[in-house]
Design a protein around this motif. Structure first.
Motif, short mmCIF file in Angstrom:
data_model
loop_
_atom_site.label_atom_id
_atom_site.label_comp_id
_atom_site.label_asym_id
_atom_site.label_seq_id
_atom_site.Cartn_x
_atom_site.Cartn_y
_atom_site.Cartn_z
N THR A 99 15.71 -41.08 130.16
CA THR A 99 15.46 -39.64 130.01
C THR A 99 13.96 -39.34 129.98
O THR A 99 13.48 -38.41 130.64
CB THR A 99 16.12 -39.12 128.73
N LEU A 100 13.20 -40.14 129.22
CA LEU A 100 11.76 -39.91 129.12
C LEU A 100 11.07 -40.14 130.46
O LEU A 100 10.15 -39.39 130.83
CB LEU A 100 11.17 -40.83 128.05
N ARG A 101 11.50 -41.14 131.19
CA ARG A 101 10.91 -41.38 132.52
C ARG A 101 11.22 -40.23 133.47
O ARG A 101 10.37 -39.84 134.28
CB ARG A 101 11.42 -42.70 133.08
N ALA A 102 12.42 -39.68 133.35
CA ALA A 102 12.79 -38.53 134.18
C ALA A 102 11.93 -37.31 133.85
O ALA A 102 11.75 -36.42 134.69
CB ALA A 102 14.27 -38.20 134.00
N GLN A 103 11.40 -37.28 132.61
CA GLN A 103 10.49 -36.20 132.20
C GLN A 103 9.04 -36.54 132.52
O GLN A 103 8.12 -35.85 132.08
CB GLN A 103 10.66 -35.96 130.70
N HIS A 104 8.84 -37.61 133.31
CA HIS A 104 7.53 -38.01 133.83
C HIS A 104 6.59 -38.54 132.76
O HIS A 104 5.37 -38.37 132.86
CB HIS A 104 6.88 -36.85 134.60
N TYR A 105 7.15 -39.19 131.75
CA TYR A 105 6.33 -39.91 130.78
C TYR A 105 6.12 -41.35 131.24
O TYR A 105 7.00 -41.94 131.87
CB TYR A 105 7.00 -39.92 129.40
N SER A 106 4.98 -41.89 130.89
CA SER A 106 4.74 -43.32 131.00
C SER A 106 5.17 -43.93 129.68
O SER A 106 4.53 -43.71 128.64
CB SER A 106 3.25 -43.58 131.26
#
Length: 216
Positions: A99-106
């Motif tokens: 989910t966090l990666r889908a929100q463009h977090y590293s």
């Protein structure tokens, strides 16, 4: 991309914690307040709160604590089931990192702060734990453990992969407060450097260096 540290605050809510339930909830509320009012930390550390006993309850799913209005109340009672807890954490990490990666977090390696006042009541918990910290799983977390009350040092030495803190004889309620303060200080330090930093000076606790097997 913004850096993000998925953080799991995992609290023992078994029957042995029942006498300390009010202090536990007050301490968790203090943690929530400090995270929610520190924008740098709440932006850097996405936090989930998990309470475990006979069952495992995700009290707060992975969240920006600024967006969480209040800390739900934790009710204590039941056994100290480590195995179910580690199974659920693996599921949560798998979902939350995606989910966090889908929100463009590293996304940095997830970190679990594991707080307990007793030993496991389930005999086969180590199977679930091995799956959680299996280095062949790219999302395997760091585990920082805080033991107080009747927690078993020999058990927690097998659980902690990054750092271990053992209460030095302080009463459970003081130790609980100290553990949450240590956790908070670790997150504050980590948010400043952009990588996991552990506050090793924790009031009421002895810092124990853990075996090197899992340490990066």
């Amino acid at each position: 991309m913004s850096l993000c540290l998925p953080t799991y605050v995992v609290i023992d809510a078994s029957s042995s914690m029942k006498p300390h339930e009010a202090v536990l909830n007050a301490t968790l509320s203090r943690l929530h307040y400090n995270l929610a009012t520190n924008p740098r930390v709440s932006e850097f550390a996405r936090v989930s709160v998990v309470a475990f006993s006979t069952d495992v309850h995700v009290v707060i799913p992975m969240s920006d604590m600024e967006q969480v209005p209040t800390m739900p109340e934790v009710i204590c009672g039941g056994r100290t089931e480590y195995g179910k807890t580690f199974e659920r954490l693996r599921q949560c990490i798998e979902q939350d990192v995606s989910t966090l990666r889908a929100q463009h977090y590293s996304v940095l390696r997830p970190t679990i702060f594991f707080l307990t006042d007793g030993g496991p009541t389930d005999a086969l918990w180590q199977n679930s734990f091995r799956a959680l910290v299996d280095r062949s799983w790219p999302r395997h977390p760091h585990v920082i453990a805080y033991g107080f009350g009747d927690a078993q040092r020999t058990v927690l030495e097998r659980v902690a992969t990054k750092a271990l803190f053992i209460a030095d004889g302080s009463d459970t309620e003081s130790a609980l407060s100290g553990a949450i303060s240590g956790l908070l200080n670790s997150l504050i330090a980590s948010s400043k450097t952009g990588q996991m930093q552990i506050a090793t000076d924790v009031k009421g606790f002895e810092y124990v260096q853990v075996a090197q097997e899992y340490v990066d």
